[in-house]
Design a protein around this motif. Structure first.
Motif, PDB file in Angstrom:
ATOM      1  N   GLU A   1       0.835  -1.195   0.000  1.00 29.13           N
ATOM      2  CA  GLU A   1       0.000   0.000   0.000  1.00 29.13           C
ATOM      3  C   GLU A   1       0.879   1.258   0.000  1.00 29.13           C
ATOM      4  OE1 GLU A   1      -3.478   1.234   0.390  1.00 29.13           O
ATOM      5  OE2 GLU A   1      -3.559  -0.545  -0.879  1.00 29.13           O
ATOM      6  N   PRO A   2       0.523   2.274  -0.789  1.00 33.73           N
ATOM      7  CA  PRO A   2       1.276   3.535  -0.766  1.00 33.73           C
ATOM      8  C   PRO A   2       1.323   4.120   0.648  1.00 33.73           C
ATOM      9  CG  PRO A   2      -0.278   3.503  -2.593  1.00 33.73           C
ATOM     10  CD  PRO A   2      -0.589   2.302  -1.763  1.00 33.73           C
ATOM     11  N   GLY A   3       2.473   4.609   1.034  1.00 38.22           N
ATOM     12  CA  GLY A   3       2.619   5.218   2.350  1.00 38.22           C
ATOM     13  C   GLY A   3       2.974   4.260   3.454  1.00 38.22           C
ATOM     14  N   VAL A   4       2.949   2.961   3.175  1.00 41.76           N
ATOM     15  CA  VAL A   4       3.306   1.954   4.180  1.00 41.76           C
ATOM     16  C   VAL A   4       4.766   1.564   3.978  1.00 41.76           C
ATOM     17  CG1 VAL A   4       2.882  -0.387   5.017  1.00 41.76           C
ATOM     18  CG2 VAL A   4       0.961   1.090   4.408  1.00 41.76           C
ATOM     19  N   LYS A   5       5.584   1.758   5.018  1.00 38.51           N
ATOM     20  CA  LYS A   5       7.015   1.456   4.939  1.00 38.51           C
ATOM     21  C   LYS A   5       7.361   0.122   5.605  1.00 38.51           C
ATOM     22  CE  LYS A   5       8.119   6.389   5.142  1.00 38.51           C
ATOM     23  NZ  LYS A   5       8.772   7.464   5.957  1.00 38.51           N
ATOM     24  N   HIS A   6       6.723  -0.147   6.732  1.00 34.65           N
ATOM     25  CA  HIS A   6       7.013  -1.371   7.477  1.00 34.65           C
ATOM     26  C   HIS A   6       5.703  -1.982   7.962  1.00 34.65           C
ATOM     27  CE1 HIS A   6      11.191  -0.071   7.572  1.00 34.65           C
ATOM     28  NE2 HIS A   6      10.797   1.089   8.082  1.00 34.65           N
ATOM     29  N   VAL A   7       5.607  -3.292   7.900  1.00 36.65           N
ATOM     30  CA  VAL A   7       4.463  -4.022   8.460  1.00 36.65           C
ATOM     31  C   VAL A   7       5.044  -5.119   9.340  1.00 36.65           C
ATOM     32  CG1 VAL A   7       2.375  -5.339   8.004  1.00 36.65           C
ATOM     33  CG2 VAL A   7       3.101  -3.578   6.389  1.00 36.65           C
ATOM     34  N   PHE A   8       4.943  -4.958  10.647  1.00 33.14           N
ATOM     35  CA  PHE A   8       5.506  -5.922  11.579  1.00 33.14           C
ATOM     36  C   PHE A   8       4.438  -6.882  12.089  1.00 33.14           C
ATOM     37  CE2 PHE A   8       8.571  -2.320  12.393  1.00 33.14           C
ATOM     38  CZ  PHE A   8       9.596  -2.888  11.639  1.00 33.14           C
ATOM     39  N   ILE A   9       4.872  -8.079  12.435  1.00 39.32           N
ATOM     40  CA  ILE A   9       4.008  -9.074  13.063  1.00 39.32           C
ATOM     41  C   ILE A   9       4.421  -9.165  14.523  1.00 39.32           C
ATOM     42  CG2 ILE A   9       3.187 -11.455  13.070  1.00 39.32           C
ATOM     43  CD1 ILE A   9       2.480  -9.927  10.504  1.00 39.32           C
ATOM     44  N   ALA A  10       3.596  -8.608  15.406  1.00 39.42           N
ATOM     45  CA  ALA A  10       3.886  -8.646  16.840  1.00 39.42           C
ATOM     46  C   ALA A  10       3.063  -9.707  17.560  1.00 39.42           C
ATOM     47  CB  ALA A  10       3.630  -7.274  17.465  1.00 39.42           C
ATOM     48  N   SER A  11       1.974 -10.167  16.956  1.00 40.28           N
ATOM     49  CA  SER A  11       1.187 -11.250  17.547  1.00 40.28           C
ATOM     50  C   SER A  11       2.035 -12.520  17.584  1.00 40.28           C
ATOM     51  CB  SER A  11      -0.078 -11.504  16.724  1.00 40.28           C
ATOM     52  OG  SER A  11      -0.880 -10.348  16.645  1.00 40.28           O
ATOM     53  N   GLY A  12       1.742 -13.394  18.551  1.00 39.50           N
ATOM     54  CA  GLY A  12       2.510 -14.627  18.683  1.00 39.50           C
ATOM     55  C   GLY A  12       2.270 -15.571  17.516  1.00 39.50           C
ATOM     56  N   VAL A  13       3.338 -16.097  16.958  1.00 34.01           N
ATOM     57  CA  VAL A  13       3.241 -17.042  15.842  1.00 34.01           C
ATOM     58  C   VAL A  13       2.983 -18.444  16.398  1.00 34.01           C
ATOM     59  CG1 VAL A  13       4.506 -18.149  13.959  1.00 34.01           C
ATOM     60  CG2 VAL A  13       4.738 -15.687  14.353  1.00 34.01           C
ATOM     61  N   ARG A  14       1.982 -19.100  15.882  1.00 33.60           N
ATOM     62  CA  ARG A  14       1.721 -20.495  16.232  1.00 33.60           C
ATOM     63  C   ARG A  14       2.664 -21.342  15.377  1.00 33.60           C
ATOM     64  NH1 ARG A  14      -1.470 -23.283  20.325  1.00 33.60           N
ATOM     65  NH2 ARG A  14      -0.871 -25.410  19.810  1.00 33.60           N
ATOM     66  N   TYR A  15       3.770 -21.759  15.985  1.00 30.39           N
ATOM     67  CA  TYR A  15       4.864 -22.340  15.205  1.00 30.39           C
ATOM     68  C   TYR A  15       4.552 -23.727  14.671  1.00 30.39           C
ATOM     69  CZ  TYR A  15       5.764 -23.920  19.991  1.00 30.39           C
ATOM     70  OH  TYR A  15       5.621 -24.414  21.263  1.00 30.39           O
ATOM     71  N   ASP A  16       3.665 -24.497  15.355  1.00 33.25           N
ATOM     72  CA  ASP A  16       3.334 -25.824  14.835  1.00 33.25           C
ATOM     73  C   ASP A  16       2.531 -25.725  13.543  1.00 33.25           C
ATOM     74  OD1 ASP A  16       1.285 -24.707  16.334  1.00 33.25           O
ATOM     75  OD2 ASP A  16       0.614 -26.596  17.198  1.00 33.25           O
ATOM     76  N   LEU A  17       1.866 -24.592  13.329  1.00 34.28           N
ATOM     77  CA  LEU A  17       1.198 -24.351  12.053  1.00 34.28           C
ATOM     78  C   LEU A  17       2.169 -23.732  11.053  1.00 34.28           C
ATOM     79  CD1 LEU A  17      -2.175 -22.873  13.384  1.00 34.28           C
ATOM     80  CD2 LEU A  17      -1.806 -25.160  12.449  1.00 34.28           C
TER      81      LEU A  17
END
Length: 642
Positions: free
Chosen positions: A430-446
């Protein structure tokens, strides 16, 4: 001359002047919340208020009222339909007290992080004040505090079993779970002229019944899942007197949480009882069917939020600072972790927004004056359950399992991360978006089932550190947590490290662990400490297990029984043993060496106290021994004085 900030939408009324500005003489509904009024969808009571406004109701908000009298609850006058009462985004006791039962230094949901802005057991106190203010106005409890205290429950902070919050609050109705569907149906029926006492069949609600009604249910209770009769839970009195009965109550309750096959429940409290309708149906994905009877995810996030605190606040609100530039993709969790309340409150069925709805919110973010191009989180209760679901709606309706991923990932669960990867790509482009971080916990078994997702995550969505929650390494503790074995986490670690290297980035996984969980003895914590040392991990954020109301792990903590298997389970009950377990996780920190040594001695692992490469902590120095003896002498004197 100072310029006045212009907002995209009028805030919900908080004063009579606000009502007059809208030309309103009376509100239909007043929402009372223990949180500050932040006009953002991450704040549950506000989300409900905006949803009802969007459906045509005149809604106002009373935020963090002074609860010492009824006068603040009269600030907006008498509502025509009902008061909606919520303690806020957190249980009020959890909001104030730590696992060591000490006062927290900050209230994340109050201006300036100030404490004492809400009472303990806020839902009960607010409901009582609403009743004093206008005795004839119906009161509906909602929010996570009411939802997770709806049956007889163990309260960690008072160390006793308390009765259903509906009994103590003396409200007319309790809405449990995510409340949009039930609160809309109740509000609409009240608007059409029905009386509150006649509205008894709304899914996701509970109400009080009399002795005769309860006796009828007790005379003909449910005997099997298919009969759809009322499941009679052990009474409050039985749950207080007998821990085995409490464990049965917890098990029976958990088995009826699938809205596809959950049966009504009833629980006696003296000569009355609380009756629970089956859980509400999940919201529709995306824009849904589009008719007035449906409630869909997109509708909620397209509502008229300003995404900022009300201008009456001059101080920062910490919880808002955390979420203001984040975006929720979905709700619900099918993990079934025994220590977590997400499944009990949000449900096991994943409900997802459309990509178009997410992009509309991104564009709204871009219009905010303080947005600098960084989206701090793109997720939800978990980072990677977006649009994951059972392969068959019929199987999903019939299923009685409490987790789709334990003891292994169900063969009927579709684990395709493709839709999530597509959304991640669209948002960052998207225009104007520089960074998109994932701060929610990753379900690693998936995640380990989708190498492409891990590559996307590592290449574009991690700011150097990724939060992951293996919680423990001991197989017997992980089994009680309903978490995958540590081998799954280690495989994900390797995948993430390789993907980061391939992307040319130096990035690290930051694992989270829990101490003092049911099933965990000191020897299990020693095993975890040794794993941490072997893997070069020094966790800085360690969660000391808190028995929150109604979770399976809380039933284990209180009863010493696993309610799902009805077998004994060891639990660290004393505050000191809880501190000893936590100290082993922090073995690398000199501040915790005295307690870590004590824990190792109790576990019979003095061999790990030393200066060799095998040791966890060094031996006690002469100066430390002198300070310890002085402290012990002082504590003995204090005990004698008491």
């Amino acid at each position: 001359m100072a310029t006045q900030t212009r907002y995209a939408h009028p805030f919900l009324p908080v004063t009579r002047a606000d009502m007059q500005a809208r030309g309103w003489e009376q509100l239909d509904i007043i929402i009372v919340s223990g949180d500050a009024y932040v006009d953002h969808p991450a704040f549950g009571p506000v989300l409900i208020a905006r949803f009802l406004e969007g459906r045509g109701f005149k809604v106002g908000i009373i935020s963090q009222p002074d609860w010492h009298s009824a006068e603040p609850f009269k600030a907006l006058g008498k509502p025509r339909l009902f008061f909606g009462v919520a303690a806020g985004n957190l249980d009020s006791m959890l909001n104030r007290l730590t696992a060591q039962k000490k006062n927290r230094s900050e209230d994340q949901y109050s201006p300036g992080g100030r404490t004492n802005c809400r009472p303990d057991r806020a839902s009960i106190v607010y409901a009582q004040r609403c009743r004093e203010a206008y005795p004839d106005v119906p009161i509906i409890l909602g929010g996570i505090e009411a939802s997770l205290r709806r049956i007889a429950h163990y309260d960690y902070w008072s160390d006793k079993v308390r009765r259903s919050i509906l009994m103590d609050a003396k409200a007319d109705l309790l809405v449990f779970g995510m409340g949009e569907r039930p609160v809309w149906e109740v509000a609409d029926r009240l608007r059409r002229g029905e009386k509150m006492e006649d509205i008894r069949d709304v899914r996701g609600t509970a109400y009080i019944i009399n002795d005769a009604e309860m006796k009828a249910h007790e005379a003909d209770p449910a005997k099997r899942a298919a009969d759809q009769k009322v499941v009679v839970l052990p009474s409050y009195e039985e749950a207080v007197a007998d821990k085995l009965a409490f464990a049965r109550m917890s098990r029976d309750f958990q088995m009826e949480t699938n809205p596809g096959n959950g049966r009504p429940l009833a629980q006696r409290h003296g000569n009355r009882a609380v009756y629970f309708n089956p859980p509400a149906r999940p919201l529709e994905d995306g824009e849904g069917k589009g008719d007035n009877a449906s409630v869909a995810m997109d509708e909620l996030y397209d509502l008229n939020f300003n995404r900022v605190p009300h201008p009456m606040y001059k101080e920062r609100i910490p919880a808002y600072e955390t979420v203001k530039h984040s975006i929720v993709l979905m709700r619900g969790c099918f993990g079934g972790c025994t220590f977590c309340s997400i499944t009990e409150h949000e449900g096991r069925v994943i409900q997802s927004r459309s990509a178009e709805s997410v992009l509309r919110e991104v564009r709204a973010l871009r219009r905010m004056g303080d947005f600098r191009g960084t989206i701090t989180d793109l997720g939800g209760p978990t980072a990677n359950m977006y649009k994951l679901k059972c392969k068959s709606e019929d199987i999903e309706r019939r299923c009685r399992k409490l987790s789709c991923v334990h003891p292994g990932v169900c063969e009927n669960l579709q684990t395709d991360h493709g839709p999530l990867i597509d959304v991640m790509k669209q948002v960052r482009e998207e225009p104007g978006v520089k960074h998109v971080f994932i701060a929610s916990g990753v379900r690693y078994d998936l995640a380990e089932r989708s190498p492409e997702y891990v590559k996307e995550l590592a290449a574009h969505h991690v700011g150097g550190q990724l939060s992951v929650a293996p919680e423990h390494v001991s197989p017997r503790v992980l089994e009680k947590m309903k978490k995958p074995g540590i081998e799954s986490f280690e495989r994900f670690q390797h995948m993430f490290a390789c993907a980061s290297e391939e992307a040319g980035k130096e990035q690290y996984d930051i694992p989270y662990f829990i101490s003092g969980h049911p099933g965990s003895a000191l020897e299990d914590m020693v095993e975890l400490a040794l794993w941490l040392k072997q893997n070069g991990k020094r966790p800085r954020q360690v969660q000391d297990f808190i028995p929150t109301p109604m979770s399976v792990a809380t039933a284990m903590y209180y009863t010493g029984m696993d309610p799902l298997k009805m077998e004994p389970v060891y639990t660290a009950k004393g505050l000191r043993e809880k501190r000893l377990q936590k100290a082993l996780l922090l073995f690398w920190n000199p501040e915790h060496w005295p307690l870590a040594r004590e824990a190792l001695q109790q576990a019979g692992r003095e061999d790990l106290i030393g200066r060799g490469p095998h040791a966890l902590v060094p031996p006690e120095t002469a100066a430390e021994a002198s300070r310890r003896k002085q402290t012990e002498a002082r504590e003995r004197q204090e005990r004698r004085a008491r």
